[in-house]
Design an enzyme around this catalytic site. Structure first.
Site, mmCIF file in Angstrom:
data_model
loop_
_atom_site.group_PDB
_atom_site.id
_atom_site.type_symbol
_atom_site.label_atom_id
_atom_site.label_comp_id
_atom_site.label_asym_id
_atom_site.label_seq_id
_atom_site.Cartn_x
_atom_site.Cartn_y
_atom_site.Cartn_z
ATOM 1 N N ASN A 213 0.818 -1.230 0.000
ATOM 2 C CA ASN A 213 0.000 0.000 0.000
ATOM 3 C C ASN A 213 0.846 1.272 0.000
ATOM 4 O O ASN A 213 0.333 2.371 0.162
ATOM 5 C CB ASN A 213 -0.940 0.008 1.211
ATOM 6 C CG ASN A 213 -0.185 0.183 2.519
ATOM 7 O OD1 ASN A 213 1.039 0.086 2.540
ATOM 8 N ND2 ASN A 213 -0.907 0.444 3.584
ATOM 9 N N GLU B 116 3.282 2.089 2.193
ATOM 10 C CA GLU B 116 3.950 2.393 3.462
ATOM 11 C C GLU B 116 5.383 1.858 3.418
ATOM 12 O O GLU B 116 5.688 0.917 2.685
ATOM 13 C CB GLU B 116 3.187 1.744 4.634
ATOM 14 C CG GLU B 116 1.850 2.411 4.897
ATOM 15 C CD GLU B 116 1.026 1.680 5.956
ATOM 16 O OE1 GLU B 116 1.537 0.723 6.565
ATOM 17 O OE2 GLU B 116 -0.148 2.057 6.141
ATOM 18 N N ARG C 218 11.471 26.086 -1.429
ATOM 19 C CA ARG C 218 10.961 27.238 -2.190
ATOM 20 C C ARG C 218 9.659 27.760 -1.598
ATOM 21 O O ARG C 218 9.244 28.870 -1.924
ATOM 22 C CB ARG C 218 10.755 26.849 -3.670
ATOM 23 C CG ARG C 218 12.062 26.843 -4.458
ATOM 24 C CD ARG C 218 11.847 26.388 -5.898
ATOM 25 N NE ARG C 218 11.651 24.955 -6.003
ATOM 26 C CZ ARG C 218 11.468 24.300 -7.150
ATOM 27 N NH1 ARG C 218 11.462 24.982 -8.282
ATOM 28 N NH2 ARG C 218 11.319 23.000 -7.180
ATOM 29 N N LYS D 246 12.849 38.757 -14.380
ATOM 30 C CA LYS D 246 11.992 37.577 -14.573
ATOM 31 C C LYS D 246 10.649 37.827 -13.904
ATOM 32 O O LYS D 246 10.592 38.377 -12.814
ATOM 33 C CB LYS D 246 12.690 36.375 -13.931
ATOM 34 C CG LYS D 246 11.907 35.084 -13.894
ATOM 35 C CD LYS D 246 12.777 33.940 -13.367
ATOM 36 C CE LYS D 246 12.315 33.435 -12.027
ATOM 37 N NZ LYS D 246 12.957 32.189 -11.577
ATOM 38 N N ASP E 208 22.551 29.992 -10.187
ATOM 39 C CA ASP E 208 21.260 29.778 -9.532
ATOM 40 C C ASP E 208 21.447 28.677 -8.478
ATOM 41 O O ASP E 208 22.435 27.953 -8.505
ATOM 42 C CB ASP E 208 20.201 29.355 -10.560
ATOM 43 C CG ASP E 208 18.791 29.787 -10.138
ATOM 44 O OD1 ASP E 208 18.611 30.174 -8.970
ATOM 45 O OD2 ASP E 208 17.883 29.722 -10.981
ATOM 46 N N ASP F 37 15.106 23.208 -11.975
ATOM 47 C CA ASP F 37 14.013 22.236 -11.886
ATOM 48 C C ASP F 37 13.596 21.856 -13.312
ATOM 49 O O ASP F 37 14.178 20.965 -13.922
ATOM 50 C CB ASP F 37 12.870 22.844 -11.063
ATOM 51 C CG ASP F 37 11.800 21.816 -10.703
ATOM 52 O OD1 ASP F 37 11.888 20.680 -11.195
ATOM 53 O OD2 ASP F 37 10.868 22.148 -9.950
ATOM 54 N N THR F 38 12.653 22.578 -13.901
ATOM 55 C CA THR F 38 12.243 22.248 -15.273
ATOM 56 C C THR F 38 13.144 22.918 -16.315
ATOM 57 O O THR F 38 12.939 22.735 -17.510
ATOM 58 C CB THR F 38 10.799 22.705 -15.538
ATOM 59 O OG1 THR F 38 10.744 24.137 -15.405
ATOM 60 C CG2 THR F 38 9.825 22.071 -14.577
ATOM 61 N N GLY G 283 13.187 25.977 -17.121
ATOM 62 C CA GLY G 283 12.561 27.134 -17.769
ATOM 63 C C GLY G 283 13.294 28.434 -17.456
ATOM 64 O O GLY G 283 13.577 29.236 -18.357
#
Ligand code: R5P
Length: 328
Positions: free
Chosen positions: A46, A48, A106, A204, A232, A236-237, A239
């Protein structure tokens, strides 16, 4: 051996690891000259998690290594919490949570009404589980240290990244660039380390209602003909970085090297970064970088020596700050 005994025989250091980034844990243990505590961890049907340490940790100074890696970040956080609980109930003397990448950082304030302060909640959960201390690398904002009621060792990857980037650029023609106005202070520290050249930043804007959506509008500062080092804390993505590279190139930058501590590299980061015209993307291995995330321009530096040295300083009641002397 699975631990280190202090010179006076009074203390024992042990390192236990979750499953999120076994390679980093092994490297840290190797740097310390020890083996990780043998540990069983698996998932029930399940979802856990079960975990158990294979040897006594009674009286030990225990360090629990787990990077909050994607895409099952919540699972890895839960596993680390369970390990802290197990250590507490097994009578470890002190418990240090080592999270090279600290999740939810974040979300460190309410930007709008009815939002959680997730980074604070995470700190509270580690405290409740039994953590005495937290160690992490480049928290998204320094004030997160104040969310945990106990010592926080905030390590910097900057010396490692700077050493590498210095060998890759012409120091007489470097402009350090912040990808947004909020990180100018960090860019300033980078510029000082790279010979004191000029700074620039990308204006930005972010849509707070849409995850991972930002638009780089324009460059503030002169980057014409310059080698730009774009810094930075995390990618993450991709962008933010891909957009920043685009506007820097449009503004006449000669080339762009990106330096970031944490490579989350969620989809579609690899596609964006490999096709945005960047010369090189330099990250550390605070998070696992699987083969499918590696691309031609990517360089991954090891964070293990820094984490191992910091663990040793904590165990020896030494000074973590001394690791950064001359770099602060
Ligand atoms: C923003 O404040 C962060 O420092 C990063 O620039 C941002 O979170 C990166 O996200 P992405 O790679 O998805 O643009």
């Amino acid at each position: 051996m699975t631990g280190i005994i202090s010179h006076d025989g009074e203390k024992r250091l042990v390192v236990v690891s979750g499953r999120a980034h076994a390679e980093l844990s092994e490297s840290v243990a190797e740097e310390l000259g020890i083996e990780l505590v043998p540990t069983t961890a698996y998932d029930f049907a399940n979802g856990e998690i079960y975990t158990r340490f294979g040897e006594s940790v009674r009286g030990a100074d225990a360090f629990v290594l787990q990077s909050h890696a994607s895409p099952v970040i919540n699972k890895w956080i839960m596993e680390q919490l369970l390990m802290v609980d197990a250590l507490k109930r097994a009578s470890a003397k002190t418990i240090t949570v080592v999270a090279p990448f600290y999740g939810y950082a974040r979300q460190d304030k309410k930007s709008r009404g009815r939002e959680p302060i997730s980074a604070r909640l995470l700190a509270d959960m580690f405290k409740t589980a039994g953590a005495d201390r937290i160690m992490s690398v480049d928290l998204h904002t320094s004030q997160i240290q104040g969310f945990f009621d106990g010592p926080v060792d905030h390590l910097w990857a900057m010396p490692i990244l700077v050493d590498y980037v210095r060998s890759r650029v012409d120091l007489t023609n470097v402009t350090v660039v912040s990808p947004d106005a909020g990180r100018i202070r960090v860019a300033e520290q980078w510029a000082a380390k790279l010979g004191g050249g000029p700074l620039a930043f990308v204006h930005k804007t972010r849509d707070v209602r849409t995850a991972n959506k930002s638009v780089a509008n324009r460059v503030v500062g002169d980057v014409e003909g310059r080698s730009c080092v774009l810094v930075d804390d995390l990618i993450d993505t991709g962008g933010t970085i891909a957009e920043a590279v685009r506007v820097l190139k449009e503004a006449g930058a000669k080339d762009v090297i990106v330096a970031a501590t944490h490579g989350i590299l969620s989809e579609p980061a690899v596609g964006r970064l490999s096709s945005c015209g960047v010369r090189e993307v330099v990250i550390t291995d605070t998070l696992p970088v699987e083969d499918e995330k590696r691309f031609e321009q990517l360089t991954v530096l090891s964070i293990a020596p820094l984490i191992a040295r910091a663990i040793r300083e904590v165990f020896d009641d030494g000074s973590v700050t001394s690791l950064f002397d001359g770099n602060a």
